[in-house]
Design an enzyme around this catalytic site. Structure first.
Site, PDB file in Angstrom:
ATOM      1  N   ASP A  12       0.823  -1.219   0.000  1.00 58.19           N
ATOM      2  CA  ASP A  12       0.000   0.000   0.000  1.00 58.19           C
ATOM      3  C   ASP A  12       0.855   1.267   0.000  1.00 58.19           C
ATOM      4  O   ASP A  12       0.481   2.271   0.582  1.00 58.19           O
ATOM      5  CB  ASP A  12      -0.954   0.040   1.203  1.00 58.19           C
ATOM      6  N   HIS A  40      -4.766  -2.175  -5.762  1.00 62.83           N
ATOM      7  CA  HIS A  40      -4.209  -0.881  -6.153  1.00 62.83           C
ATOM      8  C   HIS A  40      -5.374   0.045  -6.421  1.00 62.83           C
ATOM      9  O   HIS A  40      -6.344  -0.360  -7.056  1.00 62.83           O
ATOM     10  CB  HIS A  40      -3.460  -0.988  -7.462  1.00 62.83           C
TER      11      HIS A  40
HETATM   12  P1  GDP Z   1      -0.800   0.349  -3.651  1.00 62.36           P
HETATM   13  O1  GDP Z   1      -1.406  -0.978  -3.400  1.00 62.36           O
HETATM   14  O2  GDP Z   1       0.643   0.359  -3.310  1.00 62.36           O
HETATM   15  O3  GDP Z   1      -1.084   0.890  -4.999  1.00 62.36           O
HETATM   16  O4  GDP Z   1      -1.460   1.359  -2.625  1.00 62.36           O
HETATM   17  P2  GDP Z   1      -2.968   1.797  -2.397  1.00 62.36           P
HETATM   18  O5  GDP Z   1      -3.940   1.112  -3.228  1.00 62.36           O
HETATM   19  O6  GDP Z   1      -3.159   1.846  -0.941  1.00 62.36           O
HETATM   20  O7  GDP Z   1      -2.910   3.249  -2.988  1.00 62.36           O
HETATM   21  C1  GDP Z   1      -2.620   4.273  -2.249  1.00 62.36           C
HETATM   22  C2  GDP Z   1      -3.785   5.253  -2.129  1.00 62.36           C
HETATM   23  O8  GDP Z   1      -3.245   6.536  -2.002  1.00 62.36           O
HETATM   24  C3  GDP Z   1      -4.717   5.367  -3.311  1.00 62.36           C
HETATM   25  O9  GDP Z   1      -5.985   5.783  -2.887  1.00 62.36           O
HETATM   26  C4  GDP Z   1      -4.065   6.439  -4.170  1.00 62.36           C
HETATM   27  O10 GDP Z   1      -4.944   7.115  -5.035  1.00 62.36           O
HETATM   28  C5  GDP Z   1      -3.558   7.345  -3.117  1.00 62.36           C
HETATM   29  N1  GDP Z   1      -2.319   8.044  -3.446  1.00 62.36           N
HETATM   30  C6  GDP Z   1      -1.266   7.562  -4.161  1.00 62.36           C
HETATM   31  N2  GDP Z   1      -0.290   8.473  -4.207  1.00 62.36           N
HETATM   32  C7  GDP Z   1      -0.738   9.551  -3.500  1.00 62.36           C
HETATM   33  C8  GDP Z   1      -0.173  10.814  -3.157  1.00 62.36           C
HETATM   34  O11 GDP Z   1       0.947  11.138  -3.497  1.00 62.36           O
HETATM   35  N3  GDP Z   1      -0.933  11.642  -2.373  1.00 62.36           N
HETATM   36  C9  GDP Z   1      -2.158  11.309  -1.938  1.00 62.36           C
HETATM   37  N4  GDP Z   1      -2.829  12.198  -1.189  1.00 62.36           N
HETATM   38  N5  GDP Z   1      -2.742  10.139  -2.261  1.00 62.36           N
HETATM   39  C10 GDP Z   1      -2.022   9.265  -3.018  1.00 62.36           C
END
Ligand code: GDP
Length: 423
Positions: A12, A40
């Site tokens: 995440d 994701h």
């Molecule tokens: P993954 O499995 O590693 O892709 O992680 P997640 O699904 O938990 O994604 C991370 C969350 O944070 C998602 O809702 C993204 O849209 C959001 N997100 C990703 N990068 C950023 C960022 O730089 N800033 C903010 N505020 N949100 C982000």
């Protein structure tokens, strides 16, 4: 050009978003391990998408997506996930989605066994997502699996299912005392959710070998992070597959290929799901604030995530085992509400301070050593160049870069496609 995008921590970290961002330059995106036990979240001009099984490149036109042989695929979940995307106008065809014939099917009895075992463990549960991932990987190593290729040979499929179900029921009925699984139902399920994907099945090794030979740009997309790796992570609170970049060529189906670069995704703070040691964990109001600011709820399950400050000890270890050549630091904008930014700089174990990530019961005994950096207290979500960042934010980035020992190339300041800075 072969690049892996991997998490340096507990998952995440925002990998989905970075893959979505960087995949524009790539011809092929491959998922090489795991199943639908994590997700994701990708936000782009077409909307907000949660991807559990499909590679993130599926949202880009002209990108071919491969589900590699290292994956375990719940075909019912895949059917539903694909439908949600096509309903929103995303085109998914055998031209842009290829599923390895060698990948393994995660069956309904795997979900059942996952539940039975977590229930049996009660307060000692592993914190599984109960989607059958540990049981299906267990069967892979027992060589009692239904593979994607079996869908193409109905007779073989049927014989295999009957034999395996007989064996599984020894455990389900005899061991757990639960209701036996019915082989006919399993065969019907395989047809219901397997028949539609036949056109997508292929020998992806040959396809990818050609792609490597002709110099295509290929991205390997990991699920979960280094600390959830079955060998290098916080076993048993890990996933059941290899989340490490070195496994990417194998899980993708091209073991002869060599990676050119490894982009490690590190979040500006920490989060973890499930049970297990999480040394720098925050609690109470401090945790609630960070969880809210970062929207830290599981993409696959909606569970509130555990949160904490950036953990330098864990991240440095993650960078090391991933062999990261560059880092994308995500969600820096989330920290803008903090007066002072906490960072876990070391662990104290039995009265001794260490910066080497321990495993086993030394990790259980570790206490965080927290230091504070100056907060930046401004909205940085509009920053697009390094010069736009306030000094305290830039100092934080530089501090992290030095502490984890890898160059930070990208900093993301918001969830949308354009909210990032190339350093
Ligand atoms: P993954 O499995 O590693 O892709 O992680 P997640 O699904 O938990 O994604 C991370 C969350 O944070 C998602 O809702 C993204 O849209 C959001 N997100 C990703 N990068 C950023 C960022 O730089 N800033 C903010 N505020 N949100 C982000």
């Amino acid at each position: 050009m072969l690049t892996a995008i991997v998490g340096t921590n507990w998952g995440d970290e925002g990998k989905g978003r970075m893959v979505d961002l960087l995949s524009s330059g790539y011809d092929i995106v491959i998922r090489y391990q795991g199943g639908n036990n994590a997700g994701h979240t990708v936000i782009n001009d077409k909307g907000k998408f949660i991807l559990n099984l499909l590679p993130s490149g599926i949202l880009r036109e002209n990108t071919v997506n491969v589900m590699g042989c290292g994956m375990v695929i719940d075909i019912e979940h895949l059917y539903n996930e694909t439908k949600r995307l096509t309903d929103k106008g995303i085109s998914i065809t055998p031209d842009n989605l290829k599923i390895s014939e060698k990948a393994i099917i995660c069956m309904p009895y795997h979900r059942l066994l996952d539940n039975l075992e977590e229930d049996r463990l009660r307060d000692r549960a592993y914190g599984s997502t109960r989607r059958g991932i540990a049981p299906v990987y267990g069967d892979k190593y027992m060589k009692k699996s239904i593979r994607i290729m079996d869908l193409l040979s109905p007779e073989t499929l049927e014989t295999k299912v009957r034999n395996i179900v007989q064996w599984k029921n020894l455990m389900i009925e005899g061991g757990y005392g639960a209701e036996a699984v019915d082989a006919d139902e399993m065969i019907a399920w395989l047809h219901e959710f397997g028949d539609w994907l036949k056109p997508y099945i292929s020998n992806t090794t040959l396809f990818l070998a050609d792609a490597v030979r002709s110099g295509k740009k290929i991205m390997f997309e990991a699920q979960l992070g280094a600390l959830k790796d079955i060998d290098f992570g916080i076993v048993p609170y890990t996933s059941s597959s290899s989340t490490i970049a070195a496994y990417a060529p194998i899980g993708a189906g091209i073991p002869f290929a060599k990676l050119d670069s490894v982009i490690g995704i590190t979040k500006a703070y920490s989060s973890a799901v499930g049970e297990g040691p999480f040394t720098a964990e925050m609690f109470g109001e401090e945790a609630d604030k960070l969880r809210e600011a970062g929207g830290e709820y599981g993409a696959a399950t909606g569970r509130p995530r555990r949160v904490g400050p950036l953990d330098i000890v864990a991240s440095r270890y993650g960078v090391l085992v991933q062999g990261a050549t560059e880092i994308a630091l995500t969600k820096l904008d989330v920290l803008s509400y903090m007066d002072k930014i906490p960072v876990c700089v070391a662990y104290e174990i039995d009265g001794e301070r260490t910066t080497d990530f321990p495993l086993g019961d030394r990790l259980d005994r570790a206490k965080p050593v927290i230091e504070y950096l100056e907060g930046f207290k401004t909205d940085i979500s509009g920053c697009r160049k390094q010069e736009d960042l306030p000094k305290a934010a830039l100092d934080y980035v530089k501090y992290v870069e030095k502490a984890i020992g890898c160059r930070i190339k990208y900093v993301s300041v918001g969830p949308s496609r354009d909210q990032y800075i190339v350093m």
